[in-house]
Design a protein around this motif. Structure first.
Motif, PDB file in Angstrom:
ATOM      1  N   SER A  97      10.344  -8.086   1.405  1.00 42.13           N
ATOM      2  CA  SER A  97      10.689  -8.159   2.916  1.00 42.13           C
ATOM      3  C   SER A  97      10.828  -9.605   3.493  1.00 42.13           C
ATOM      4  N   TRP A  98      10.267 -10.412   2.513  1.00 37.50           N
ATOM      5  CA  TRP A  98      10.406 -11.859   3.147  1.00 37.50           C
ATOM      6  C   TRP A  98      11.904 -12.335   2.515  1.00 37.50           C
TER       7      TRP A  98
ATOM      8  N   ILE B 145      -2.757   2.486  -7.907  1.00 37.01           N
ATOM      9  CA  ILE B 145      -2.164   1.355  -8.415  1.00 37.01           C
ATOM     10  C   ILE B 145      -0.701   1.323  -8.160  1.00 37.01           C
ATOM     11  N   ILE B 146       0.033   2.473  -8.162  1.00 34.38           N
ATOM     12  CA  ILE B 146       1.447   2.716  -7.996  1.00 34.38           C
ATOM     13  C   ILE B 146       1.612   2.133  -6.450  1.00 34.38           C
ATOM     14  N   ASP B 147       0.804   2.738  -5.563  1.00 25.12           N
ATOM     15  CA  ASP B 147       1.198   2.403  -4.339  1.00 25.12           C
ATOM     16  C   ASP B 147       0.837   0.950  -3.919  1.00 25.12           C
TER      17      ASP B 147
ATOM     18  N   ARG C  62      -6.457  18.633   2.846  1.00 26.67           N
ATOM     19  CA  ARG C  62      -6.108  17.355   3.452  1.00 26.67           C
ATOM     20  C   ARG C  62      -5.465  16.178   3.082  1.00 26.67           C
ATOM     21  N   ARG C  63      -5.415  15.196   3.933  1.00 28.38           N
ATOM     22  CA  ARG C  63      -4.571  14.007   3.452  1.00 28.38           C
ATOM     23  C   ARG C  63      -5.531  13.203   2.797  1.00 28.38           C
ATOM     24  N   GLN C  64      -5.213  12.473   1.611  1.00 29.66           N
ATOM     25  CA  GLN C  64      -6.152  11.305   1.369  1.00 29.66           C
ATOM     26  C   GLN C  64      -5.399   9.972   1.603  1.00 29.66           C
ATOM     27  N   GLU C  65      -6.087   9.369   2.574  1.00 28.26           N
ATOM     28  CA  GLU C  65      -5.312   7.908   2.924  1.00 28.26           C
ATOM     29  C   GLU C  65      -5.800   6.885   1.899  1.00 28.26           C
ATOM     30  N   VAL C  66      -4.735   5.919   1.580  1.00 27.58           N
ATOM     31  CA  VAL C  66      -4.836   5.017   0.678  1.00 27.58           C
ATOM     32  C   VAL C  66      -5.068   3.740   1.502  1.00 27.58           C
ATOM     33  N   THR C  67      -6.323   2.749   1.194  1.00 34.31           N
ATOM     34  CA  THR C  67      -6.635   1.973   1.878  1.00 34.31           C
ATOM     35  C   THR C  67      -5.770   0.825   1.753  1.00 34.31           C
ATOM     36  N   LYS C  68      -5.201   0.259   2.908  1.00 31.54           N
ATOM     37  CA  LYS C  68      -4.065  -1.041   2.798  1.00 31.54           C
ATOM     38  C   LYS C  68      -4.948  -2.032   2.700  1.00 31.54           C
ATOM     39  N   SER C  69      -4.208  -2.963   1.698  1.00 34.24           N
ATOM     40  CA  SER C  69      -4.904  -4.417   1.643  1.00 34.24           C
ATOM     41  C   SER C  69      -3.981  -5.375   2.290  1.00 34.24           C
TER      42      SER C  69
ATOM     43  N   SER D 112       3.583  -1.444  -2.681  1.00 31.85           N
ATOM     44  CA  SER D 112       3.446  -2.186  -1.226  1.00 31.85           C
ATOM     45  C   SER D 112       3.651  -3.727  -1.782  1.00 31.85           C
ATOM     46  N   LEU D 113       3.287  -4.307  -2.807  1.00 32.71           N
ATOM     47  CA  LEU D 113       3.480  -5.583  -2.945  1.00 32.71           C
ATOM     48  C   LEU D 113       4.560  -6.122  -3.185  1.00 32.71           C
ATOM     49  N   ILE D 114       5.566  -5.157  -3.974  1.00 31.20           N
ATOM     50  CA  ILE D 114       6.890  -5.725  -4.008  1.00 31.20           C
ATOM     51  C   ILE D 114       7.553  -5.336  -2.845  1.00 31.20           C
TER      52      ILE D 114
END
Length: 169
Positions: free
Chosen positions: A16-17, A3-5, A162-169, A9-11
């Protein structure tokens, strides 16, 4: 952690715009200055206000994407586990205390600006300076949140190896 990620990412993507808006403001300012010999304090202040917002609100996303400046002499050759330990210790001892102090100290800065009704000291400058100053504690808060996510990821790597990747949306 997810949720934090996602929130960071959304913010970050939304922030960036603002670079597009910043470029447009600069182009218009330069055009008006050199073609019509006209300039305003408000347009100049808007440029640095936009830059400040981009920097402050984009810092957490930059950390999340691992695009921040890093003095990388040894880190790149470390195993995932060693990198996780470096990230864990660095975040706990450096990043989170820095964010806590920055957040806490900036609150009185914003409150003072708001209570004084602070405006630009320049004639024709922007009003309500507390609005831009309020992005300081927000930026530190977001960076601290991303630090918490980094800690959780580091702990996961240390425990699971191991590294747990967070799926990007």
């Amino acid at each position: 952690m997810r949720i934090i990620d996602q929130a960071i990412s959304l913010i970050g993507r939304a922030t960036s715009w603002l670079t597009v808006l910043l470029v447009l403001v600069i182009v218009i300012d330069v055009f008006l200055r050199y073609v019509f010999n006209a300039t305003s304090a408000a347009s100049f202040e808007l440029e640095w206000h936009l830059f400040a917002v981009i920097f402050l609100l984009g810092a957490a996303w930059t950390l999340q994407e691992d695009k921040h400046v890093r003095v990388d002499v040894f880190y790149h050759s470390f195993s995932e586990s060693k990198k996780a330990w470096v990230n864990l210790i660095g975040t706990l001892l450096l990043l989170l205390p820095f964010c806590a102090v920055g957040f806490w100290e900036s609150l009185s800065f914003v409150e003072s600006s708001y209570s004084l009704g602070e405006t630009s000291p320049q004639p024709g400058g922007l009003p309500a300076r507390w609005i831009i100053k309020s992005t300081i504690p927000v930026g530190f808060f977001l960076l601290g949140l991303q630090g918490i996510s980094l800690i959780l990821k580091a702990i996961n790597i240390i425990r699971n190896g191991r590294r747990q990747e967070v799926t990007k949306s």
